[in-house]
Enzyme design. Structure first.
Site, mmCIF file in Angstrom:
data_model
loop_
_atom_site.group_PDB
_atom_site.id
_atom_site.type_symbol
_atom_site.label_atom_id
_atom_site.label_comp_id
_atom_site.label_asym_id
_atom_site.label_seq_id
_atom_site.Cartn_x
_atom_site.Cartn_y
_atom_site.Cartn_z
ATOM 1 N N LEU A 1 88.723 34.520 11.744
ATOM 2 C CA LEU A 1 88.761 35.288 10.501
ATOM 3 C C LEU A 1 87.529 34.990 9.664
ATOM 4 O O LEU A 1 87.012 33.875 9.689
ATOM 5 C CB LEU A 1 89.997 34.910 9.696
ATOM 6 N N CYS A 2 87.088 35.971 8.914
ATOM 7 C CA CYS A 2 85.943 35.782 8.031
ATOM 8 C C CYS A 2 86.266 34.688 7.022
ATOM 9 O O CYS A 2 87.392 34.626 6.559
ATOM 10 C CB CYS A 2 85.626 37.082 7.298
ATOM 11 N N PRO A 3 85.338 33.839 6.678
ATOM 12 C CA PRO A 3 83.920 33.912 7.039
ATOM 13 C C PRO A 3 83.524 33.173 8.321
ATOM 14 O O PRO A 3 82.328 32.985 8.537
ATOM 15 C CB PRO A 3 83.254 33.255 5.831
#
Ligand code: SF4
Lengths: 79, 345
Positions: A15-17
């Site tokens: 998942l970002c970041p």
């Protein structure tokens, strides 16, 4: 003709970041001119990888989306 | 030209602080730390209902507005010690803000001054902005304990503090810094306007999930249930997703609330015992902990209660064990009145 230097980073499932962080770490070790294919599944990368690239002066060459999987190719530039 | 490292959270204050120093001809680069608890990204990426909002990483957005480089550093594993054993304790929830600030300034120092040739560190702190961590007394503690001492500049409230080395040596002009204090945000908003900034993020509680009461209670529950204050990155990610229902201390269910969450939970299905309804759409549930055989029926009944079959007399549920064995259960969906509120973590 010089052989094209192309590398691949698998950031699927992150998942970002985190995909951005992994990209940053990888690019740090790459020579200018290298193409890096980033594979990811978090749609956030569609915004974050181009933004990160702009901030650091790298160029997004292409962006493809095939069902759940996203492939962004960036060219590492001299910064 | 002098070089400064700015701690960039993605909020307005650190953006202004960096800009103020940049305006004085200092070369500024930003650092942003990924602790695992950052509000950035995750929830937005997971939940469908947030999909309509533009999803951007605020720290990167700030860097673009300022025209500076932003380095995002993964500190999630070292950060654990800060969350578990904060020397200065917690704020309102499980947010160890003071220890966190000390940690981040110290990291910035190591990153920028020991490994690169930066001259000082700057933050967007404002005296009195946060009741616990941003007080006049805590400012010197952060400077001292991080090891930054007088190389830590707070451009937004510098005029209320003892001059730092960048000010004393004329790397920055103290007269052109600010003396903001307190919780009033008007001066920051006026300064933002003078720089032509709009559309900036204004996070409510703080920069991370640890300030969120609900999140903090889920983390506390995890520690209580396991009998130790520890966590893995996956644990703290999963605390952001789904309904957490704990019928007994030795196990809990994580039930997806919608498609986006179910998809996210799918990614964990090989590592957890998980359940789903068969025959019609329903959520996915991961079972965390060590449920006993007899617990599976209750878990399946809870899951069925959140499926489309909740009004049916009986529902088929498949339980997928981590060794690949699939077990079929036929259960009566739990009625809402049989699900005590106290089970909701
Ligand atoms: S809100 Fe979270 S990230 Fe911000 S200072 Fe407090 S603990 Fe650190």
């Amino acid at each position: 003709m010089a052989q094209e230097n192309r590398q691949r980073l698998d950031a699927r499932g992150l998942l970002c970041p985190l995909p951005v962080i992994r990209t940053q770490e990888r690019v740090h070790d790459l020579a200018p001119g290298t193409l890096l294919d980033i594979l990811a599944t978090d749609p956030g990368v569609m915004q974050d990888i181009p933004a990160w690239s702009r901030v650091h002066g790298h160029v997004v060459v292409s962006t493809e989306q095939d069902r759940g999987c996203i492939r962004i190719t960036i060219e590492v530039c001299e910064t | 030209m002098k070089k400064a490292i700015a701690l960039i959270s993605g909020g307005l204050d650190s953006m202004l602080a960096a800009k103020v120093v940049q305006e004085q001809g200092v070369h500024v680069e930003g650092l942003n730390f990924y602790t695992g608890f950052c509000v950035e990204g995750h929830t937005h990426a997971i939940r469908e209902k947030h999909r309509s909002r533009p999803r951007r990483n605020n720290a990167l957005w700030v860097a673009e507005q300022l025209g500076i480089k932003l380095h995002i550093i993964d500190v999630s594993s070292e950060y654990k010690d800060i969350v578990i054993n904060p020397k200065y304790g917690y704020g309102q929830n499980l947010n160890p803000c003071l220890d966190c600030k000390i940690f981040m300034v110290n990291k910035a120092l190591a990153w920028g001054m020991e490994e690169r040739d930066f001259d000082f560190v700057l933050t967007g702190e404002v005296i009195g902005q946060r009741p616990k961590s941003q007080r006049k007394e805590t400012m010197p503690i952060i400077a001292r304990e991080s090891g930054a001492d007088d190389l830590l500049l707070r451009p937004l409230c510098a005029k209320n503090l003892t001059p730092t080395r960048p000010e004393r040596e004329g790397w920055v002009d103290r007269a052109a810094l600010y003396g903001f204090h307190g919780r009033n945000r008007k001066p920051q908003m006026a300064l933002a306007e003078s720089f032509g900034f709009s559309d900036y993020a204004q996070p409510a509680g703080g920069c991370c999930f640890l300030t969120d009461a609900q999140y903090a209670s889920k983390l506390q529950d995890l520690w209580d249930a396991r009998g130790e204050r520890d966590y893995e990155l996956d644990d703290i990610m999963l605390l952001k997703v789904g309904r957490h229902i704990r019928p007994a201390s030795h196990y809990k269910l994580i039930v997806g609330r919608e498609e986006g969450e179910n998809r996210y939970l799918e990614g964990y299905r090989k590592r957890f015992l998980h359940m789903r309804t068969t025959g019609f759409p329903g959520p996915l549930a991961l079972i965390d902990g060590a449920p006993k055989r007899r617990d599976l029926t209750l878990a399946a009944r809870i899951l069925a209660r959140y499926s489309r079959g909740r009004t049916l007399p009986r529902v088929d549920v498949s339980a997928h064990h981590t060794d690949g064995v699939v077990e079929m259960l036929n259960v009566e969906p739990l009625s809402p009145t049989d699900l005590p509120a106290s089970w909701h973590v």
